[in-house]
Motif scaffolding. Structure first.
Motif, mmCIF file in Angstrom:
data_model
loop_
_atom_site.group_PDB
_atom_site.id
_atom_site.type_symbol
_atom_site.label_atom_id
_atom_site.label_comp_id
_atom_site.label_asym_id
_atom_site.label_seq_id
_atom_site.Cartn_x
_atom_site.Cartn_y
_atom_site.Cartn_z
ATOM 1 N N THR A 268 15.375 6.671 2.078
ATOM 2 C CA THR A 268 15.150 8.125 2.150
ATOM 3 C C THR A 268 13.661 8.486 2.088
ATOM 4 O O THR A 268 13.237 9.464 2.709
ATOM 5 N N GLY A 269 12.875 7.675 1.354
ATOM 6 C CA GLY A 269 11.434 7.940 1.298
ATOM 7 C C GLY A 269 10.805 7.713 2.665
ATOM 8 O O GLY A 269 9.982 8.509 3.138
ATOM 9 N N ALA A 270 11.238 6.619 3.316
ATOM 10 C CA ALA A 270 10.703 6.321 4.652
ATOM 11 C C ALA A 270 11.098 7.427 5.633
ATOM 12 O O ALA A 270 10.295 7.829 6.483
ATOM 13 N N TRP A 271 12.322 7.950 5.506
ATOM 14 C CA TRP A 271 12.717 9.058 6.390
ATOM 15 C C TRP A 271 11.776 10.250 6.200
ATOM 16 O O TRP A 271 11.380 10.899 7.156
ATOM 17 N N THR A 272 11.453 10.542 4.929
ATOM 18 C CA THR A 272 10.591 11.710 4.663
ATOM 19 C C THR A 272 9.233 11.515 5.333
ATOM 20 O O THR A 272 8.690 12.460 5.931
ATOM 21 N N ALA A 273 8.709 10.298 5.234
ATOM 22 C CA ALA A 273 7.415 10.028 5.868
ATOM 23 C C ALA A 273 7.536 10.128 7.385
ATOM 24 O O ALA A 273 6.697 10.756 8.054
ATOM 25 N N LYS A 274 8.599 9.547 7.961
ATOM 26 C CA LYS A 274 8.772 9.565 9.423
ATOM 27 C C LYS A 274 8.940 10.985 9.934
ATOM 28 O O LYS A 274 8.363 11.352 10.962
ATOM 29 N N VAL A 275 9.743 11.770 9.219
ATOM 30 C CA VAL A 275 9.968 13.150 9.667
ATOM 31 C C VAL A 275 8.659 13.947 9.545
ATOM 32 O O VAL A 275 8.350 14.783 10.402
ATOM 33 N N ILE A 286 3.325 10.932 -0.033
ATOM 34 C CA ILE A 286 4.701 10.419 0.075
ATOM 35 C C ILE A 286 4.689 9.131 0.903
ATOM 36 O O ILE A 286 5.278 8.118 0.524
ATOM 37 N N ALA A 287 3.969 9.155 2.029
ATOM 38 C CA ALA A 287 3.920 7.975 2.897
ATOM 39 C C ALA A 287 3.304 6.788 2.157
ATOM 40 O O ALA A 287 3.806 5.657 2.248
ATOM 41 N N GLU A 288 2.225 7.033 1.404
ATOM 42 C CA GLU A 288 1.588 5.928 0.667
ATOM 43 C C GLU A 288 2.537 5.338 -0.376
ATOM 44 O O GLU A 288 2.513 4.133 -0.634
ATOM 45 N N ALA A 289 3.361 6.209 -0.955
ATOM 46 C CA ALA A 289 4.315 5.708 -1.956
ATOM 47 C C ALA A 289 5.338 4.784 -1.285
ATOM 48 O O ALA A 289 5.756 3.784 -1.864
ATOM 49 N N VAL A 290 5.724 5.133 -0.055
ATOM 50 C CA VAL A 290 6.665 4.280 0.686
ATOM 51 C C VAL A 290 5.976 2.958 1.036
ATOM 52 O O VAL A 290 6.520 1.869 0.817
ATOM 53 N N PHE A 291 4.742 3.054 1.545
ATOM 54 C CA PHE A 291 4.008 1.839 1.928
ATOM 55 C C PHE A 291 3.702 0.955 0.708
ATOM 56 O O PHE A 291 3.668 -0.265 0.824
ATOM 57 N N ALA A 292 3.493 1.592 -0.443
ATOM 58 C CA ALA A 292 3.222 0.785 -1.649
ATOM 59 C C ALA A 292 4.428 -0.097 -1.957
ATOM 60 O O ALA A 292 4.286 -1.246 -2.373
ATOM 61 N N ARG A 293 5.643 0.455 -1.727
ATOM 62 C CA ARG A 293 6.836 -0.377 -1.957
ATOM 63 C C ARG A 293 6.906 -1.493 -0.912
ATOM 64 O O ARG A 293 7.245 -2.632 -1.246
ATOM 65 N N SER A 294 6.559 -1.178 0.355
ATOM 66 C CA SER A 294 6.579 -2.229 1.390
ATOM 67 C C SER A 294 5.578 -3.314 1.027
ATOM 68 O O SER A 294 5.863 -4.503 1.139
#
Ligand code: 6PG
Length: 508
Positions: A268-275, A286-294
């Motif tokens: 869901t975090g990745a969706w938020t960044a993509k949208v 938000i995107a950095e938080a997703v990338f930090a997990r990746s």
């Protein structure tokens, strides 16, 4: 015997939501699961709920009083499609199928369209609060038609979380109709994006307290508990304080030191960044938080990085243990060889800087999230009341936080507030905390402590503050190699310079 509502899917979320519904007076709940034994076991484990167990979709349809309501609590994706198909086959016009899972909002729009013509209403509801929330009161973001909302409202309102609001006698139920079709799932998606950002910001603040200021996990827990009594009060700070105080039974080490440093994500975090990217809304934190997990999962890459010399904060190898695991609220760690211990008289001040930095980052993550919802509402034609949405996030959900009172107040102060930063109070607040954010990020960068969310929040802030940032050069580059044209600051129009010719300018 007739049931008033059905819950499909009896995993933890489904069974807890069903138990919550069954606690309401005069509400009989039917449950159905592809795994009938699981549904039977849930009914047997909770006799007080008086569940009716349906063995087939057809039996479920027979059990429900009409018009029927079924709430799907199954995994997002194909399982949801399969469950909708099973239930739609036995439901009739006027019945409602609710999807309470974490579905992608565009799937919700398509599923609603597919059911159009059957007379069955499809409603996507974003439900937040995890297992405990489902049982004791979640926050619910409802999509679908206004007519369906009016029918669901009496069912959902009593099971929702309740926010105690200063100045209001009655607590506010945390459920609202966000907009038509996929609006509820869109709001839940962004809720999760903010959740990712907030979790990452808190984790980075903890990293700074540990690696820059030398506090032990137990001492950081005490700091967070103190923060939780002030403007940073939130469920996520509370949870973080708890995990930091926990000791691993097997090793006696702080629990956070034995957990592998690799974070999972369900999407869901990745969706938020993509949208955000699709809509052209900047949501970098938000995107950095997703990338930090990746990045946390990129083991091979991190193994390569481990060889690159440079500062890595005052981290100690796990084998040395945490020398001050039992540290009290002041909790300074003895300096490791070569470390500079933080002078005790400056420690409080440095901790306060981190607190303010975290607060600024948090507000900026909310600014980004609400901007994305506003952009989504415009793109998909939803009439979203952002203040009402903020108000139903004040209890029950994972991002519940005191700052949401401020956000609600900002929307109350100014009808049609564009960005949250258009609110004078919040803008001033961010302005004041800016120095702390800058200094916390600067210190972390100097020490090699990764703070992607905090630094992206700062870059976002500086980006919007800068009278002129970097885009003029980008646009000039684009015009040079691709004749992409540019605007001028001194007069309106669209221009192009003949870069490979005599470099004169033409107006288009
Ligand atoms: C909630 C949570 C919940 C959950 C997500 C995110 O609002 O109750 O957001 O939906 O925690 O599944 O999980 P990931 O971190 O696994 O993406």
């Amino acid at each position: 015997m007739n049931a008033d509502v059905a819950v499909i899917g009896t995993g933890v979320m489904g069974s807890n939501l069903a138990r919550n519904l069954a606690r309401q007076p005069e509400t009989r709940v039917a449950i159905y699961d592809l795994d009938v034994d699981r549904a039977r076991a849930v009914a047997a484990a909770h006799p007080e709920a008086g569940f009716l167990v349906a063995e087939t979709p057809a039996a479920l349809a027979q059990m429900l009083s009409t018009p029927r309501v079924a709430i799907l609590m199954v995994n997002a994706g194909p399982a949801t499609d399969a469950a909708i198909a099973d239930i739609a086959a036995v439901f009739e016009p006027g019945d409602i199928i609710v999807d309470g899972g974490n579905s992608l909002f565009t799937d919700t729009i398509v599923r609603g369209e597919q059911l159009e013509g059957t007379g069955i209403e499809f409603v996507g509801v974003g439900i937040s609060g995890g297992e405990v929330g489902a049982l004791l009161g979640p926050s619910m973001m409802v999509g679908g038609s206004e007519a369906a909302w009016q029918r669901l409202r009496p069912l959902l309102t009593p099971i929702a979380a309740r926010a105690e609001v200063a100045g209001l006698e009655a607590p506010v139920p945390c459920v609202a109709h966000i907009g038509t079709d996929g609006a509820g799932h869109f709001a839940k998606m962004v809720h999760n994006g903010i959740e990712y950002a907030d979790m990452q910001l808190i984790a980075e603040a903890c990293r700074i307290l540990r690696d820059d200021l030398g506090l032990s996990p137990a001492a950081i827990s005490a700091v967070l508990t103190e923060w939780n009594a002030g403007e940073l009060e939130s469920y996520l700070i509370e949870v973080t304080a708890e995990v930091l105080a926990h000791t691993d039974a097997a090793t006696g080490l702080p629990f956070v030191d034995i957990v592998a440093d690799a974070a999972g994500a369900k999407g869901t975090g990745a969706w938020t960044a993509k949208v955000g990217l699709d809509l052209g809304v900047p949501v970098p934190t938000i995107a950095e938080a997703v990338f930090a997990r990746s990045l946390s999962q990129a083991g091979a890459l991190r193994a390569l990085g481990a060889d690159i010399p440079g500062p890595v904060g005052n981290t100690e190898p796990l084998s040395t243990g945490d020398r001050n695991a039992a540290g009290g609220p002041t909790g300074e760690r003895a300096a490791a060889d070569g470390d500079d211990p933080v002078a005790p008289d400056r420690l409080g001040e440095r901790i306060e800087t981190v607190r303010q930095a975290l607060f600024a980052g948090k507000i900026l993550a909310y600014v980004q999230g609400f901007d994305e919802i506003a952009a989504g509402a415009q793109a998909y034609g939803w009439d979203v009341d952002l203040g009402e949405l903020a108000s139903i996030w004040r209890a029950g959900c994972i991002i519940r936080a005191r700052v949401l009172d401020r956000i609600v107040a900002a929307y109350d102060r100014q009808e049609g507030l564009g960005s949250l930063l258009a609110d004078d109070e919040l803008r001033a607040e961010v302005g004041q905390a800016q120095g702390a954010l800058r200094s916390a990020v600067g210190a972390a960068i100097g020490q090699g402590i990764p703070v992607p969310a905090l630094s992206s929040a700062l870059a976002y802030l500086d980006g919007i503050r800068a009278p002129r940032a970097t885009a003029a050069i980008i646009q000039a580059q684009r015009d040079f190699f691709g004749s992409h044209t540019y605007g001028r600051v001194d007069r309106p129009g669209i221009f192009h310079t003949l870069w490979s010719g005599d470099r004169s300018e033409v107006e288009l």
